[in-house]
Design a protein around this motif. Structure first.
Motif, short mmCIF file in Angstrom:
data_model
loop_
_atom_site.label_atom_id
_atom_site.label_comp_id
_atom_site.label_asym_id
_atom_site.label_seq_id
_atom_site.Cartn_x
_atom_site.Cartn_y
_atom_site.Cartn_z
N CYS A 29 0.84 -1.19 0.00
CA CYS A 29 0.00 0.00 0.00
C CYS A 29 0.87 1.24 0.00
O CYS A 29 0.58 2.23 -0.66
N THR A 217 -6.07 -2.23 -7.69
CA THR A 217 -5.54 -0.88 -7.65
C THR A 217 -4.53 -0.69 -8.76
O THR A 217 -3.83 -1.62 -9.17
N SER A 222 -9.22 4.54 -9.78
CA SER A 222 -9.83 4.37 -8.47
C SER A 222 -9.77 2.91 -8.04
O SER A 222 -9.85 2.00 -8.88
N ARG A 223 -9.62 2.69 -6.74
CA ARG A 223 -9.64 1.33 -6.21
C ARG A 223 -11.02 0.74 -6.44
O ARG A 223 -12.04 1.40 -6.28
N GLY A 287 -9.50 5.63 1.54
CA GLY A 287 -8.07 5.74 1.29
C GLY A 287 -7.38 6.38 2.47
O GLY A 287 -8.02 6.93 3.38
N SER A 301 -6.11 7.41 -5.82
CA SER A 301 -6.94 6.26 -6.27
C SER A 301 -8.32 6.27 -5.65
O SER A 301 -8.87 5.22 -5.31
#
Length: 807
Positions: A29, A217, A222-223, A287, A301
């Protein structure tokens, strides 16, 4: 003092805080953040501080056992990961990992919270096998036996909305759902794949016959949460990512930048698609980031929407900050200047005492919710009372809801609104608490002997979270910590091999119960397609009709799944109760015929085959024509169902056939667009059961406007106004629809200006729309003031709703 163990292995933290109050990040991440090194370093510092805070009551849990292959052989070299969640002294998590020896054994220590408060997940991963897992409590963490599954792989491709392959996309497993149990969330560094230049990925170590949820991702997108509905032989998974936005700002204290502050964003108006949708990518509107040496942070994202952004200041007890609400995030753009200034704020203090004796109540969880956290209760702040029953919060100025956390007992009052003031300490009225009491249930097996091992299931979700420990001790006793607010409640107990089952009803003031288990029944059946071929990986529920406390039904067995032949078996079914089997995945709406009985009551030890349910994915159809306002037929128009996945194109004579609509609960909302002209249509008043053609009249886009005023006639600045089709129960992935079909706003929000005026453009004609605006006070669940209206847009014109007084 017990030992405190903090490790960073391969760049991964083994200690993290588990809630909106603190954020943690693994190495992968962090790689998506511009300040990855700072993030990792600061996370370690925060983790160390958190661990020291709880060291006085931390307990070391020994996790040990053996990992076996599907054929029962020792699995040497398997990676074993333990993740534990503790409720005290605050909700937090601990992670540890190790590798099995030649005989498949493993042992490790997890240090976390107070004894008996933790629930863990232990899972094993080995190349060539599917992941295996267990969910033990702290008291049953030793001598675990984890069996790996036969492996299946998941292949697929990741593309953008234009069909271009996305390289470097990370496809990680978030949940793995087996036939009897669910594991999750899975840490993203353990099961993931990365797409190649052609967008193709291959995900390994998945258990055969399981259902997975993925989080996908990629930089600039965008996730998305994605349901990998079919594993194995159902073909590749086609993932489509939408452009993502970002939120950025600076954090200062006394005018100077502050580094190492964790920032979280959570969408407040995101739309989620229906679980189990075979094409259902769900925007993941959350996020986090951490501020760098310049005080800058950037959360990337993010899908389009409005967000609440707040800080985690657990490591800084001297400051607080108000959340930023209604922060707009747009695809491909960075919303800048979402800045935070750390302030001293004020204190809200109080005390919790015993309702009868007046004695102080230590260790009680007290929560706060208000301007520091925004409207999402998942981000409530919490603390625990000290030996004198006192608690204290440092909070920004404003109204805060203070309440006693679930499972702590029955407080009076239940909650209270208290105003924090900068530079002052405000003492809240005290809570008088009736503490939980212990219910001891003696569990006996079918032979009358104390039950040595088994599982417990509460038939109410709230009770499941609040009634505490579910361990059965060596004498066959199940001891539950209970409060009246969760009672009466029914509990189902099964033995370890699921051959015996029993029910008991927990009543208020009951302290001792005796439960005798009976031989369990079983239900078998099938799910097949229109040709009679079995449909695999269909999710099923077994529900009891006429549930406890007057409910219409309650779930007895969940997440049963069909195998490769479409067959299923539900074990440990309680005899003597009216039951019903139901499909809960997307196939439910496509059941054309079902042999399953509406009311099913089984005897002790009975095995009942209930036959087949026929799923026909071809579905029902709607026919019609596309035309302009002058009734000229239009060809080549795109027609899609906004409530599902069906789509088609009108023929040369303007006619169309839209197939693949559900049989059950079908509420299509048709959207049509001309390929060359700016003509659109939306129609929610269609039903396949009417068996008649529908005319879709495509017109120019319309707009609507108005002005919001308060009771004194003053403009309401910065209010959010929602606009969306009326009488549409569900719109699937409207953000994706908007991007594919010319940017027409199917639904969304606009904001009033300084004069209270608002305007919404690009509205498709053909349906009645609803307009809604409201004001919520911090901690409230009902609007303080609200206004709503309906309107029908007119092509090329603006509907003026005029000045409106919001009451």
């Amino acid at each position: 003092m017990p030992r405190v163990r903090i490790r960073v292995r391969r760049g991964r933290l083994t200690y993290w805080a588990h809630s909106g109050n603190a954020f943690a990040f693994d190495r992968e991440c962090a790689a998506m953040q511009p300040n990855r090194q700072v993030l990792l370093q600061r996370a370690v510092c925060v983790a160390v501080g958190l661990a020291l805070c709880v060291s006085s009551i931390a307990e070391e849990v020994t996790v040990s056992g053996t990992v076996l292959t599907p054929d029962g052989q020792p699995a040497a070299g398997a990676k074993v990961v333990a993740r534990w969640e503790f409720r005290k002294p605050y909700w937090h998590g601990v992670r540890a990992e190790t590798t099995t020896t030649e005989d498949g054994s493993f042992a490790m220590q997890v240090i976390g919270g107070e004894a008996g408060i933790g629930v863990g997940r232990v899972y094993a991963i080995k190349e060539g096998f599917g992941i295996g897992w267990l969910e033990p409590t702290t008291r049953r963490a030793a001598n675990c036996a984890i069996t790996l599954h036969p492996e299946t792989t998941l292949s697929g491709e990741v593309r953008d909305l234009t069909g271009k392959p996305i390289a470097g996309a990370r496809v990680a497993v978030r949940h793995v759902q087996g036939r009897a149990r669910t594991i999750g969330p899975s840490p993203p560094e353990d099961l993931f794949a990365v797409s190649h230049d052609d967008g193709v990925f291959l995900l390994r170590c998945l258990p055969e016959g399981a259902l997975t949820r993925l989080i996908v991702t990629a930089d600039g997108y965008s996730r998305m949460l994605w349901e990998a509905h079919a594993l194995g032989d159902d073909g590749p998974l086609h993932v489509v990512l939408q452009p993502g936005g970002a939120i950025a700002g600076t954090i200062t204290r006394d005018g100077q930048p502050v580094s190492g502050i964790h920032v979280g964003a959570r969408a407040t108006d995101r739309q989620r698609s229906r679980a189990g949708d075979t094409l259902g990518g769900v925007p993941f509107g959350e996020g986090e980031a951490v501020s760098d040496d310049a005080g800058r942070y950037r959360i990337d994202s993010l899908p389009e929407g409005a967000y609440t952004v707040c800080l985690d200041l657990r490591a800084d007890t001297e400051h607080t900050a108000a959340a930023r609400q209604s922060v707009s995030c747009m695809p491909g753009a960075v919303t800048e200047s979402i800045d935070f200034r750390l302030i001293r704020g004020g204190f809200i203090t109080g005390r919790v005492v015993h309702a009868t004796t007046g004695e102080p109540m230590p260790g009680v969880r007290v929560c706060s919710h208000g301007p520091g956290r925004g409207p999402d209760y998942a981000w409530s702040g919490d603390t625990y009372t000290d030996a004198g029953g006192h608690y204290s919060f440092r909070l920004p100025a404003g109204q805060h809801r203070i309440y006693v956390g679930e499972g702590s007992g029955e407080p009076t009052p239940r909650d209270q609104m208290v105003e924090a003031m900068d530079g002052k300490t405000v003492t809240a009225p005290g809570f008088r608490l009736v503490p939980p009491y212990v219910i001891a249930c003696l569990l006996l097996d079918a032979d009358g002997q104390p039950l040595s091992d088994g599982s417990v299931r509460f038939l109410e979700g709230a009770a499941s979270d609040a009634l505490g420990d579910r361990d059965i001790d060596a004498q066959g006793y199940l001891r539950l910590s209970a409060t009246r607010e969760y009672l009466p409640c029914e509990v189902m107990i099964t033995n370890a091999d699921q051959t015996e089952v029993g029910f008991t009803r927990l009543e208020p003031d009951a302290t001792h119960l005796r439960v005798e288990l009976l031989q369990a029944a079983s239900i078998t059946g099938r799910v097949v397609d229109a040709t009679g071929k079995g449909v695999r990986d269909v999710q099923l529920l077994c529900v009891r009709l006429g549930g406890p406390n007057g409910e219409r039904q309650c779930v007895i067995r969940e997440w049963t799944m069909t195998d490769a032949r479409g067959e299923f078996e539900v074990r440990a079914v309680p005899p003597g109760y009216p039951l019903q089997m139901r499909v809960v995945s997307s196939e439910e709406s496509y059941i054309r015929e079902c042999q399953w009985p509406e009311d099913l009551t089984l005897g002790a030890g009975e095995v009942r085959d209930i036959g087949a349910a026929i799923v026909d994915r071809r579905g029902s159809s709607i026919t019609g024509r596309t035309m302009d306002a002058d009734r000229n037929l239009l060809d080549g128009c795109d027609i899609i169902d906004l409530c599902g996945t069906a789509r088609t194109v009108s023929a040369a004579d303007g006619t169309f056939v839209l197939s693949g609509l559900p049989y059950q609960d079908a509420h299509p909302c048709l959207f049509a667009r001309h390929p060359g002209k700016a003509l659109f249509c939306i129609d929610a008043n269609v039903d396949p059961a009417w068996n008649m053609p529908f005319d879709l009249v495509l017109e120019q886009l319309g707009s609507v406007r108005g002005r919001l005023l308060d009771a004194d006639g003053k403009p309401l600045k910065g209010w959010r106004v929602y606009i969306g089709p009326r009488s549409v129960p569900f719109l699937r992935a409207a953000e994706e629809v908007d991007a594919r079909l010319g940017g027409v706003r199917v639904r969304g929000f606009v904001e009033t200006g300084p004069d209270g005026a608002w305007v919404a453009d690009s509205i498709a004609c053909g349906a009645e729309y609803r307009v809604y605006s409201w004001e919520l006070e911090p901690g409230a669940t009902r609007p303080k003031r609200s206004w709503q209206a309906t309107f029908t847009p007119r092509g090329g014109e603006t509907v003026d709703l005029g000045d409106v007084t919001v009451k």
